[in-house]
Design an enzyme around this catalytic site. Structure first.
Site: not given
Length: 399
Positions: A105, A288
């Site tokens: 992430d 992201d």
């Protein structure tokens, strides 16, 4: 990061928010792009041109002078694509190793996995760490709490050896959960999270895993990159220490970061040509990998949806599936370069046969500098390099 949970035919997404504290980063290093036999895809073009444009003559001479020294290979970690919603890969923790599936992430900086001491159902049905079965585990005595949009993860911080592909990261700080919000995590297709953001987003007193990788000199170049597959479970990869040019076409276009916290860059505008639909006065964008959608201010997303035939069903925008082939590209312009997102990317068909928009509105008051989150919908189209050495993002069309 937006946590993605697949519940039968429905996708539930909960916006993850973190408070942060300031930090200073030193911009050093340069990107070394290579093409080796690790990558079996068709080789991309423009590698030498891209490298020469990015690096002055003296740096190249220095590089040639260093060729006699041992070179570290690029480390590749395969990722599994779950329904184009989330990409997960395996890591191990401890000695002997215990295996976990995690989201790599870029929207957060902390690494955590469930523990055997966690009684939440979200932990019970996932792989859990038994820290004291590891001979290399160290207990810090510190408790942590990570607040996310729809719930919280709490636990304690420990230190152990984490293996990511062929990288062996020693004495890495990570979270070991004692409680997890069941609504958010119970149906997740992953056990935990491996954060690749900047130290300013990390739990106080801890070092993010990529910083440890750099500090322990496990890679030659301070970069990592993602290639995300579409509609296929296999083929996705995160690579550390360099870039394989066979995953993209043409040249990488470089964009300096706005700040060293999130992987955040300036966004010029969003258009359905020739009409402005969002970011008329510029805004910001965060790259992201933990977010599946294209997320922006609610009013701007509404303006986009007004130009797409469909209707709202609570917070979801339903698009008529038979119209998707005639819908226009939505173009994100970054540092003067257009990055079109075609309808086949932003119209997502559920298992139940309903077509939904990949654009999601962020609740809250409008800010003076609106922020968009460019998640996996965008990143599937554009191979993305995250360069810590020069605090910049590299983008090129994915193969």
């Amino acid at each position: 990061m937006t946590l993605i949970t697949v519940l039968g035919e429905h996708t539930v997404s909960s916006q993850w928010r973190r408070d942060s504290h300031s930090t200073k980063q030193t911009a050093v290093g340069y990107l070394f792009i290579v093409s080796f036999t690790q990558c079996t895809k068709t080789q991309g073009q423009g590698l030498l041109k891209n490298f020469l444009e990015e690096h002055p003559h003296d740096l190249i001479q220095n590089r040639l002078a260093e060729e006699s020294a041992p070179q570290k290979n690029i480390s590749q970690q395969p990722l599994r694509n779950h329904l184009d919603m989330v990409y997960v890969g395996n890591i191990t923790i401890g000695t002997p190793p215990q295996q976990f599936s995690v989201v790599f992430d870029t929207g957060s900086s902390d690494t955590w996995v469930p523990s055997i001491y966690c009684q939440s159902m979200a932990c019970v049905i996932h792989n859990t760490l038994d820290p004291f079965q590891s001979t290399t585990f160290k207990f810090s005595g510190k408790i942590f709490s990570l607040p996310y949009g729809a719930g919280t993860v709490t636990g304690f911080i420990g230190y152990d050896t984490i293996r990511v592909g062929d990288l062996i990261i020693k004495n890495q700080a990570f979270g070991i959960s004692l409680a997890e919000d069941d609504m958010v995590f119970e149906n997740a297709v992953f056990d935990g999270v491996l954060g690749l953001g900047y130290p300013s987003l990390a739990l106080e007193g801890t070092t993010p895993i990529f910083d440890t990788i750099m500090n322990q000199s496990l890679i030659s170049e301070p970069v990592f990159a993602f290639y995300l597959s579409t509609e296929t479970e296999a083929g996705s990869v995160v690579m550390f220490g360099g870039v394989l040019d066979c995953y993209y076409k043409g040249d990488l276009k470089w964009v300096p970061l706005s700040q060293t916290q999130y992987w955040q860059i300036p966004l010029d505008r969003i258009t359905i040509k020739p009409k402005f639909v969002a970011c008329k006065r510029r805004c910001q964008a965060i790259l992201d990998t933990g977010t599946s959608s294209l997320t922006g201010p609610r009013r701007q997303v509404y303006n986009i949806h007004k130009l797409i035939p469909g209707y709202y069903l609570q917070d979801l925008y339903v698009i008529y599936c038979n119209a998707s082939s005639t819908l226009p590209d939505i173009v994100f312009t970054i540092k003067g370069v257009d990055y079109p997102v075609p309808a086949q990317a932003y119209v997502q068909k559920t298992l139940g046969g309903i077509c939904l928009s990949a654009f999601k509105g962020i609740k809250g008051k409008p800010s003076g500098n609106p922020i968009w989150i460019l998640g996996d919908v965008f990143l599937r189209l554009y191979f993305t390099v995250f360069d810590r050495g020069q605090n910049r993002i590299g983008l090129a069309p994915a193969v």
